[in-house]
Design a protein around this motif. Structure first.
Motif, mmCIF file in Angstrom:
data_model
loop_
_atom_site.group_PDB
_atom_site.id
_atom_site.type_symbol
_atom_site.label_atom_id
_atom_site.label_comp_id
_atom_site.label_asym_id
_atom_site.label_seq_id
_atom_site.Cartn_x
_atom_site.Cartn_y
_atom_site.Cartn_z
ATOM 1 N N ARG A 121 2.659 -0.375 9.218
ATOM 2 C CA ARG A 121 2.302 -1.787 9.241
ATOM 3 C C ARG A 121 1.435 -2.123 8.036
ATOM 4 N N THR B 64 -4.418 -5.771 9.156
ATOM 5 C CA THR B 64 -4.881 -7.130 9.433
ATOM 6 C C THR B 64 -6.223 -7.334 8.738
ATOM 7 N N GLN C 265 -8.854 -5.180 10.533
ATOM 8 C CA GLN C 265 -8.668 -3.760 10.238
ATOM 9 C C GLN C 265 -9.066 -3.433 8.806
ATOM 10 N N GLU D 17 -6.588 -6.467 2.653
ATOM 11 C CA GLU D 17 -5.730 -7.010 3.709
ATOM 12 C C GLU D 17 -4.262 -6.811 3.321
#
Length: 239
Positions: free
Chosen positions: A184, A187, A190, A198
């Protein structure tokens, strides 16, 4: 589907070269001019790739000397017995953890199914940050059945170790019964906690650990910083 920016592709390629040992800690990378020629891009594109790697803590620049490898990505075995402190120590780095939150709440659908609970049953939740040589490498969430382990949060407060906390609850051994990995982009939250940009690549892991009788004891979610961790699966880690 959007294409990966060229500068990101260069950063990922160099990171892979470091992970595979083509460049060791302390080695100087090729110059911007050399990298630009190799990848058929301008120096500005290379400079952005190197800046991104610097933000991840993988390289550092020395004025007038070049860009050097700061650290290799940490090898992290995924097998039947996943033990964080043991894995990080085996990689030659100092393991560390930071507690972000210890809470008790109702299990969500995925947690209840994984832990063999009924809808609405309580769970204890340990959210934390994993470190290697002081650098964030993963965000994790460990979920435990509250009725079976009523005092586990207190032990986690004292030890910050899932293994020690489960041992204090009478679980002398446990093994990984399932692991699912998904790639992924980080975010905003995160990225902030992992000190990434990001959208930087992360690996999302969902796993279930069970006691020797096959009874689930922990449901875990982990977000690994993709450029700092190399997940490995080999015969030794699977035993």
């Amino acid at each position: 589907m959007s294409k990966t920016p060229i500068w990101k592709s260069i950063a990922l390629r160099l990171t892979s070269d470091i992970a595979e040992g083509r460049y060791q800690t302390g080695d100087r990378l090729p110059t911007e001019t050399q990298l630009a020629a190799t990848h058929g891009v301008n120096r500005h594109t290379v400079r952005r790739a190197l800046a991104d790697m610097s933000d991840q803590g993988l390289v550092h620049a020395r004025r007038g000397a070049g860009v050097f490898v700061a650290a290799r990505p940490t090898d992290y075995p995924i097998g039947k017995r996943v033990r964080y402190h043991k894995n990080i120590s085996a990689s030659g780095k100092i393991p560390g953890k930071k507690i972000l939150a210890l809470t008790t709440r109702v299990a969500d659908e995925a947690e209840a199914e994984a832990l063999g609970l009924n809808k609405g049953d309580p769970v204890h939740v340990y959210d934390g940050l994993s470190l290697a040589d002081g650098q964030p490498i993963a965000l994790f969430q460990s979920v435990f059945p509250a009725e079976r382990f009523p005092d586990i949060l207190q032990t986690l407060t004292e030890t910050q170790s899932v293994t020690k906390a489960l041992q204090a609850c009478g679980i002398r051994d446990y093994v990984r019964v399932s692991t699912r990995l998904t790639a992924r982009g980080a975010t905003a939250t995160q990225a902030l906690q992992l000190q990434l940009s990001e959208g930087a690549p992360v690996l999302f892991s969902v796993g279930v650990n069970a006691d020797p009788d096959g009874r689930p004891v922990e449901f875990g979610r982990t977000v690994f910083a993709g450029e700092r961790v190399t997940l490995t699966l080999n015969e030794a880690s699977a035993n």
